[in-house]
Design a protein around this motif. Structure first.
Motif, PDB file in Angstrom:
ATOM      1  N   LEU A  24       0.830  -1.207   0.000  1.00 34.82           N
ATOM      2  CA  LEU A  24       0.000   0.000   0.000  1.00 34.82           C
ATOM      3  C   LEU A  24       0.864   1.258   0.000  1.00 34.82           C
ATOM      4  O   LEU A  24       0.552   2.224  -0.693  1.00 34.82           O
ATOM      5  CB  LEU A  24      -0.963  -0.009   1.185  1.00 34.82           C
ATOM      6  CG  LEU A  24      -2.051  -1.078   1.148  1.00 34.82           C
ATOM      7  CD1 LEU A  24      -2.909  -1.003   2.393  1.00 34.82           C
ATOM      8  CD2 LEU A  24      -2.889  -0.991  -0.104  1.00 34.82           C
ATOM      9  N   LYS A  25       1.949   1.251   0.745  1.00 37.86           N
ATOM     10  CA  LYS A  25       2.851   2.407   0.749  1.00 37.86           C
ATOM     11  C   LYS A  25       3.451   2.628  -0.633  1.00 37.86           C
ATOM     12  O   LYS A  25       3.576   3.763  -1.083  1.00 37.86           O
ATOM     13  CB  LYS A  25       3.967   2.212   1.781  1.00 37.86           C
ATOM     14  CG  LYS A  25       3.513   2.381   3.201  1.00 37.86           C
ATOM     15  CD  LYS A  25       4.663   2.126   4.176  1.00 37.86           C
ATOM     16  CE  LYS A  25       4.165   2.116   5.599  1.00 37.86           C
ATOM     17  NZ  LYS A  25       5.217   1.734   6.544  1.00 37.86           N
ATOM     18  N   LEU A  28       0.794   4.226  -2.792  1.00 39.64           N
ATOM     19  CA  LEU A  28       0.670   5.641  -2.435  1.00 39.64           C
ATOM     20  C   LEU A  28       1.774   6.453  -3.100  1.00 39.64           C
ATOM     21  O   LEU A  28       1.524   7.520  -3.670  1.00 39.64           O
ATOM     22  CB  LEU A  28       0.752   5.825  -0.919  1.00 39.64           C
ATOM     23  CG  LEU A  28      -0.324   5.197  -0.060  1.00 39.64           C
ATOM     24  CD1 LEU A  28      -0.025   5.427   1.416  1.00 39.64           C
ATOM     25  CD2 LEU A  28      -1.681   5.729  -0.394  1.00 39.64           C
ATOM     26  N   GLN A  29       2.996   5.949  -3.019  1.00 43.27           N
ATOM     27  CA  GLN A  29       4.142   6.648  -3.605  1.00 43.27           C
ATOM     28  C   GLN A  29       4.009   6.745  -5.124  1.00 43.27           C
ATOM     29  O   GLN A  29       4.274   7.791  -5.712  1.00 43.27           O
ATOM     30  CB  GLN A  29       5.442   5.932  -3.223  1.00 43.27           C
ATOM     31  CG  GLN A  29       6.684   6.611  -3.754  1.00 43.27           C
ATOM     32  CD  GLN A  29       6.887   7.989  -3.148  1.00 43.27           C
ATOM     33  OE1 GLN A  29       6.598   8.208  -1.985  1.00 43.27           O
ATOM     34  NE2 GLN A  29       7.368   8.915  -3.947  1.00 43.27           N
ATOM     35  N   HIS A  32       1.346   9.337  -6.057  1.00 40.48           N
ATOM     36  CA  HIS A  32       1.844  10.700  -5.813  1.00 40.48           C
ATOM     37  C   HIS A  32       2.888  11.098  -6.866  1.00 40.48           C
ATOM     38  O   HIS A  32       2.805  12.184  -7.449  1.00 40.48           O
ATOM     39  CB  HIS A  32       2.439  10.827  -4.412  1.00 40.48           C
ATOM     40  CG  HIS A  32       2.997  12.186  -4.140  1.00 40.48           C
ATOM     41  ND1 HIS A  32       2.204  13.305  -4.072  1.00 40.48           N
ATOM     42  CD2 HIS A  32       4.265  12.611  -3.960  1.00 40.48           C
ATOM     43  CE1 HIS A  32       2.958  14.362  -3.857  1.00 40.48           C
ATOM     44  NE2 HIS A  32       4.214  13.964  -3.780  1.00 40.48           N
ATOM     45  N   ARG A  38      -2.174  13.338  -3.734  1.00 43.98           N
ATOM     46  CA  ARG A  38      -1.887  12.889  -2.364  1.00 43.98           C
ATOM     47  C   ARG A  38      -3.057  12.030  -1.892  1.00 43.98           C
ATOM     48  O   ARG A  38      -4.188  12.488  -1.827  1.00 43.98           O
ATOM     49  CB  ARG A  38      -1.689  14.063  -1.430  1.00 43.98           C
ATOM     50  CG  ARG A  38      -0.433  14.825  -1.716  1.00 43.98           C
ATOM     51  CD  ARG A  38       0.144  15.381  -0.432  1.00 43.98           C
ATOM     52  NE  ARG A  38       1.358  16.106  -0.731  1.00 43.98           N
ATOM     53  CZ  ARG A  38       2.572  15.584  -0.589  1.00 43.98           C
ATOM     54  NH1 ARG A  38       2.714  14.360  -0.151  1.00 43.98           N
ATOM     55  NH2 ARG A  38       3.635  16.293  -0.863  1.00 43.98           N
ATOM     56  N   VAL A  39      -2.743  10.791  -1.581  1.00 49.34           N
ATOM     57  CA  VAL A  39      -3.768   9.829  -1.185  1.00 49.34           C
ATOM     58  C   VAL A  39      -4.145  10.036   0.279  1.00 49.34           C
ATOM     59  O   VAL A  39      -3.279  10.113   1.147  1.00 49.34           O
ATOM     60  CB  VAL A  39      -3.262   8.388  -1.416  1.00 49.34           C
ATOM     61  CG1 VAL A  39      -4.275   7.382  -0.912  1.00 49.34           C
ATOM     62  CG2 VAL A  39      -2.966   8.169  -2.891  1.00 49.34           C
ATOM     63  N   SER A  41      -6.793   7.978   1.636  1.00 47.79           N
ATOM     64  CA  SER A  41      -7.063   6.609   2.074  1.00 47.79           C
ATOM     65  C   SER A  41      -7.024   5.685   0.867  1.00 47.79           C
ATOM     66  O   SER A  41      -7.208   6.114  -0.268  1.00 47.79           O
ATOM     67  CB  SER A  41      -8.413   6.511   2.781  1.00 47.79           C
ATOM     68  OG  SER A  41      -9.467   6.743   1.881  1.00 47.79           O
ATOM     69  N   ILE A  42      -6.793   4.416   1.161  1.00 47.80           N
ATOM     70  CA  ILE A  42      -6.726   3.414   0.100  1.00 47.80           C
ATOM     71  C   ILE A  42      -7.260   2.100   0.655  1.00 47.80           C
ATOM     72  O   ILE A  42      -7.043   1.783   1.828  1.00 47.80           O
ATOM     73  CB  ILE A  42      -5.283   3.258  -0.426  1.00 47.80           C
ATOM     74  CG1 ILE A  42      -5.234   2.297  -1.611  1.00 47.80           C
ATOM     75  CG2 ILE A  42      -4.347   2.832   0.676  1.00 47.80           C
ATOM     76  CD1 ILE A  42      -3.906   2.301  -2.336  1.00 47.80           C
ATOM     77  N   VAL A  56      -9.024   4.437  -4.172  1.00 46.02           N
ATOM     78  CA  VAL A  56      -8.137   5.465  -3.646  1.00 46.02           C
ATOM     79  C   VAL A  56      -8.934   6.750  -3.454  1.00 46.02           C
ATOM     80  O   VAL A  56      -9.654   7.172  -4.353  1.00 46.02           O
ATOM     81  CB  VAL A  56      -6.977   5.722  -4.639  1.00 46.02           C
ATOM     82  CG1 VAL A  56      -6.081   6.830  -4.163  1.00 46.02           C
ATOM     83  CG2 VAL A  56      -6.188   4.447  -4.889  1.00 46.02           C
ATOM     84  N   THR A  58      -8.631  10.839  -2.600  1.00 49.34           N
ATOM     85  CA  THR A  58      -7.759  12.003  -2.533  1.00 49.34           C
ATOM     86  C   THR A  58      -8.646  13.224  -2.291  1.00 49.34           C
ATOM     87  O   THR A  58      -9.870  13.121  -2.324  1.00 49.34           O
ATOM     88  CB  THR A  58      -6.973  12.218  -3.842  1.00 49.34           C
ATOM     89  OG1 THR A  58      -7.878  12.666  -4.850  1.00 49.34           O
ATOM     90  CG2 THR A  58      -6.274  10.950  -4.305  1.00 49.34           C
TER      91      THR A  58
END
Length: 134
Positions: A24-25, A28-29, A32, A38-39, A41-42, A56, A58
């Motif tokens: 998940l990280k 997110l990266q 972005h 910019r997330v 929540s996911i 996702v 945003t």
């Protein structure tokens, strides 16, 4: 005394949690870096059979991040072209979000991935003729 089997299960769950968290990280990266979003929540979606899908959120709205796991490149290109044609005709369909560089596809951990505007709803298994004619 601590049960070794119970400890093994705990270690497995912690390892699994760490793998999911790392995945998940990385998503997110990627979102972005590639899309400038910019997330907030996911969440993994269970409905994908051939793909991994993530809902996702945003500040700009909700999206679907789709990672293709089994589809061939030609099939992916066909899907993107078909959805772009539907979108250009104002047909209600997922809207592809292009990257900062104007690309439709991104590379996520050696697999192709795309970002779509999220369409709220539920899968429909049975259609009647009048619904198909609409």
């Amino acid at each position: 005394m601590v049960d070794p089997l119970a400890m093994t299960k705990v270690a497995y769950v912690l390892c699994l949690y760490d793998m999911i968290s790392r995945d998940l990280k990385n998503i997110l990266q990627t979102i972005h870096t590639q899309y400038g979003l910019r997330v907030l929540s996911i969440a993994s979606m269970r409905s994908g059979v051939v793909n991994k899908n993530y809902r996702v959120h945003t500040k700009e709205g909700a999206y679907l991040f789709k990672i293709y796991t089994l589809k061939k490149p030609d099939d992916i290109r066909f899907e993107i072209e078909a959805l772009n044609m539907l979108s250009a005709s104002d047909f209600p369909s997922p809207r592809l979000i292009k990257t900062r560089g104007g690309l439709a596809l991104v590379n996520y951990e050696e697999k192709p991935a795309v970002l779509y505007r999220y369409i709220d709803g539920a899968p429909k298994d049975v259609w009647n003729l009048s619904e198909l004619e609409e």
